[in-house]
Design a protein around this motif. Structure first.
Motif, PDB file in Angstrom:
ATOM      1  N   ALA A 235       2.154   6.271  -7.100  1.00 42.53           N
ATOM      2  CA  ALA A 235       1.155   7.263  -7.518  1.00 42.53           C
ATOM      3  C   ALA A 235       1.772   8.660  -7.581  1.00 42.53           C
ATOM      4  CB  ALA A 235      -0.028   7.231  -6.551  1.00 42.53           C
ATOM      5  N   TRP A 236       2.593   8.984  -6.593  1.00 39.68           N
ATOM      6  CA  TRP A 236       3.242  10.290  -6.593  1.00 39.68           C
ATOM      7  C   TRP A 236       4.171  10.432  -7.798  1.00 39.68           C
ATOM      8  CZ3 TRP A 236       3.129  15.082  -5.238  1.00 39.68           C
ATOM      9  CH2 TRP A 236       4.281  15.862  -5.254  1.00 39.68           C
TER      10      TRP A 236
ATOM     11  N   ILE B 170      -2.820   0.954  -9.845  1.00 42.65           N
ATOM     12  CA  ILE B 170      -1.429   0.989  -9.408  1.00 42.65           C
ATOM     13  C   ILE B 170      -1.169  -0.077  -8.356  1.00 42.65           C
ATOM     14  CG2 ILE B 170       0.314   2.394  -8.240  1.00 42.65           C
ATOM     15  CD1 ILE B 170      -0.981   4.859  -9.550  1.00 42.65           C
ATOM     16  N   ALA B 171      -2.081  -0.208  -7.397  1.00 41.99           N
ATOM     17  CA  ALA B 171      -1.917  -1.193  -6.328  1.00 41.99           C
ATOM     18  C   ALA B 171      -1.889  -2.610  -6.872  1.00 41.99           C
ATOM     19  CB  ALA B 171      -3.050  -1.048  -5.306  1.00 41.99           C
ATOM     20  N   THR B 172      -2.781  -2.915  -7.810  1.00 38.58           N
ATOM     21  CA  THR B 172      -2.841  -4.258  -8.388  1.00 38.58           C
ATOM     22  C   THR B 172      -1.530  -4.602  -9.078  1.00 38.58           C
ATOM     23  OG1 THR B 172      -5.237  -4.023  -8.725  1.00 38.58           O
ATOM     24  CG2 THR B 172      -4.111  -5.766  -9.956  1.00 38.58           C
ATOM     25  N   ASN B 173      -1.021  -3.676  -9.852  1.00 37.87           N
ATOM     26  CA  ASN B 173       0.219  -3.953 -10.574  1.00 37.87           C
ATOM     27  C   ASN B 173       1.430  -3.983  -9.640  1.00 37.87           C
ATOM     28  OD1 ASN B 173      -0.263  -4.163 -13.625  1.00 37.87           O
ATOM     29  ND2 ASN B 173      -1.550  -2.429 -13.046  1.00 37.87           N
ATOM     30  N   ALA B 174       1.384  -3.221  -8.555  1.00 34.89           N
ATOM     31  CA  ALA B 174       2.456  -3.301  -7.559  1.00 34.89           C
ATOM     32  C   ALA B 174       2.479  -4.692  -6.927  1.00 34.89           C
ATOM     33  CB  ALA B 174       2.276  -2.226  -6.494  1.00 34.89           C
TER      34      ALA B 174
ATOM     35  N   THR C 170       0.846  -1.202   0.000  1.00 33.94           N
ATOM     36  CA  THR C 170       0.000   0.000   0.000  1.00 33.94           C
ATOM     37  C   THR C 170       0.875   1.243   0.000  1.00 33.94           C
ATOM     38  OG1 THR C 170      -1.738  -1.174   1.196  1.00 33.94           O
ATOM     39  CG2 THR C 170      -1.869   1.217   1.182  1.00 33.94           C
ATOM     40  N   GLN C 171       1.930   1.213   0.808  1.00 28.52           N
ATOM     41  CA  GLN C 171       2.847   2.351   0.810  1.00 28.52           C
ATOM     42  C   GLN C 171       3.537   2.475  -0.539  1.00 28.52           C
ATOM     43  OE1 GLN C 171       2.782   4.404   3.345  1.00 28.52           O
ATOM     44  NE2 GLN C 171       4.146   5.788   2.247  1.00 28.52           N
ATOM     45  N   GLU C 172       3.900   1.345  -1.130  1.00 23.60           N
ATOM     46  CA  GLU C 172       4.491   1.367  -2.477  1.00 23.60           C
ATOM     47  C   GLU C 172       3.524   1.961  -3.485  1.00 23.60           C
ATOM     48  OE1 GLU C 172       6.992   0.595  -5.829  1.00 23.60           O
ATOM     49  OE2 GLU C 172       7.394   0.835  -3.688  1.00 23.60           O
ATOM     50  N   THR C 173       2.234   1.670  -3.322  1.00 23.45           N
ATOM     51  CA  THR C 173       1.213   2.230  -4.218  1.00 23.45           C
ATOM     52  C   THR C 173       1.222   3.756  -4.162  1.00 23.45           C
ATOM     53  OG1 THR C 173      -0.215   0.297  -4.040  1.00 23.45           O
ATOM     54  CG2 THR C 173      -1.271   2.373  -4.657  1.00 23.45           C
TER      55      THR C 173
ATOM     56  N   PHE D 290       5.412  -7.582  -7.127  1.00 23.37           N
ATOM     57  CA  PHE D 290       5.920  -8.221  -5.915  1.00 23.37           C
ATOM     58  C   PHE D 290       5.874  -9.741  -6.043  1.00 23.37           C
ATOM     59  CE2 PHE D 290       4.876 -10.223  -1.844  1.00 23.37           C
ATOM     60  CZ  PHE D 290       5.909  -9.787  -1.022  1.00 23.37           C
ATOM     61  N   LEU D 291       4.743 -10.262  -6.505  1.00 24.01           N
ATOM     62  CA  LEU D 291       4.592 -11.712  -6.623  1.00 24.01           C
ATOM     63  C   LEU D 291       5.535 -12.305  -7.665  1.00 24.01           C
ATOM     64  CD1 LEU D 291       0.702 -11.908  -6.388  1.00 24.01           C
ATOM     65  CD2 LEU D 291       2.342 -12.740  -4.693  1.00 24.01           C
TER      66      LEU D 291
END
Length: 335
Positions: free
Chosen positions: A62-63, A82-86, A55-58, A90-91
């Motif tokens: 985003a910024w 963005i979160a989904t692709n992050a 979430t923090q990476e998202t 990761f996976l």
């Protein structure tokens, strides 16, 4: 850039924040989506600490990508993309984030990296944020982990969040045909993993614990505190499924065998027979936090959290988690 007058208030404010290049202003608008994005990452990853990190990476992504927001989609949609692709990135890098074969043939596989999700961190408005109880329960989270990452993403976007196929395809940079195919395959796997559960995840689901569930949790805690093995045994179904994470070894056993196994492992024996318990909830499921006082220790110290799936007044599944060194569970370390 799209005329702000044609956008919703959120999007207009967001574009103004992007134009201002003010990180504090940008964060103020994006922060309101933190909880639902973290739940989304948790569904993708089944691990609370990973979900926090992603979430923090998202927000960082985003910024850095703020200039790419044109207002053609809602801010919320843009952040979910963005979160989904992050999570997918990761996976792709972590080969330890897939289910592993179980020791028992009839169990299939285990998700050793599974962590509970504290209810206090769920979005405050579950209807708006699509956090139906059935889509955050441990069984659902485990089942989703059996999907390959892109199938997992498609399934969550389409069947949990209710996104239309073109929107999901755009977020994942896939064709409509690929999204349709992935969703069909994902649904087959979910039916195999959750044969007795409904599969319409977008229909209303209960959020509150039943009186029956609360009563069983109280009885479970009382049996621990009184070292009442017969009482504990009476609460368990004979086809109990038990796992203690992060250790491997799911077992399916009779109530007697389960209790006998805990006793042979040292529980309810001298040194591990002075219990105190408090009730809690994680993943919108009833749970008991178990504290034990060992000889020469003045306090009862947090040991485990037992998450219970209760069916017809009996514990059908018991998932135990090591609760030490997990302040995000928001449980007192001692009693």
């Amino acid at each position: 850039m799209t005329d702000a007058r044609l956008l919703g208030a959120d999007e207009a404010a967001f574009i103004a924040a992007v134009r201002s290049d003010d990180p504090a202003r940008f964060a103020l608008i994006t922060e309101r989506h933190r909880r639902e994005l973290q739940v989304h990452c948790y569904r993708m990853l089944a691990n609370y600490e990973d979900a926090q990190d992603l979430t923090q990476e998202t927000f960082l992504r985003a910024w850095h990508k703020r200039a790419s927001f044109k207002g053609h989609a809602a801010v919320r949609t843009w952040l979910y993309r963005i979160a989904t692709n992050a999570c997918l990135d990761f996976l792709e890098k972590r080969n330890d984030r897939t289910p592993v074969p179980a020791e028992l043939a009839d169990v299939g596989s285990e998700v050793l990296y599974l962590q509970p999700y504290p209810d206090r961190m769920l979005p405050e408005d579950p209807q708006e944020s699509v956090v139906a109880r059935e889509t955050i329960e441990l069984a659902f989270i485990v089942a989703v982990q059996h999907l390959p990452p892109r199938q997992r993403a498609v399934f969550i976007l389409r069947d949990v969040l209710g996104w239309p196929a073109p929107k999901a395809a755009d977020a994942l940079e896939l064709t409509l045909a690929s999204v349709t195919s992935a969703l069909q395959r994902a649904r087959v796997t979910m039916r195999e993993q959750l044969p007795d559960r409904r599969l319409d995840w977008r229909s209303p689901a209960t959020h509150e614990l039943s009186n029956d569930e609360r009563g069983v949790v109280r009885s479970y805690m009382d049996a621990h505190e009184r070292n009442d093995l017969d009482g504990l045994m009476s609460l368990l179904r004979d086809d109990l499924r038990f796992v203690m994470l992060p250790e491997a070894g799911t077992s399916v056993s009779t109530a007697k065998d389960a209790v006998d196994g805990w006793v042979s492992g040292g529980l309810f024996q001298p040194g591990y027979d002075d219990w105190r318990c408090i009730t809690t909830t994680v993943n919108r499921m009833p749970a008991a936090a178990l504290y034990v006082r060992t000889p020469d220790d003045p306090a009862h110290r947090l040991l485990n959290i037992a998450v219970l799936h209760i069916v017809d007044g009996k514990i059908a599944e018991l998932t135990g988690f090591d609760a030490t060194d997990k302040p995000w569970l928001d449980l007192p370390p001692t009693l």
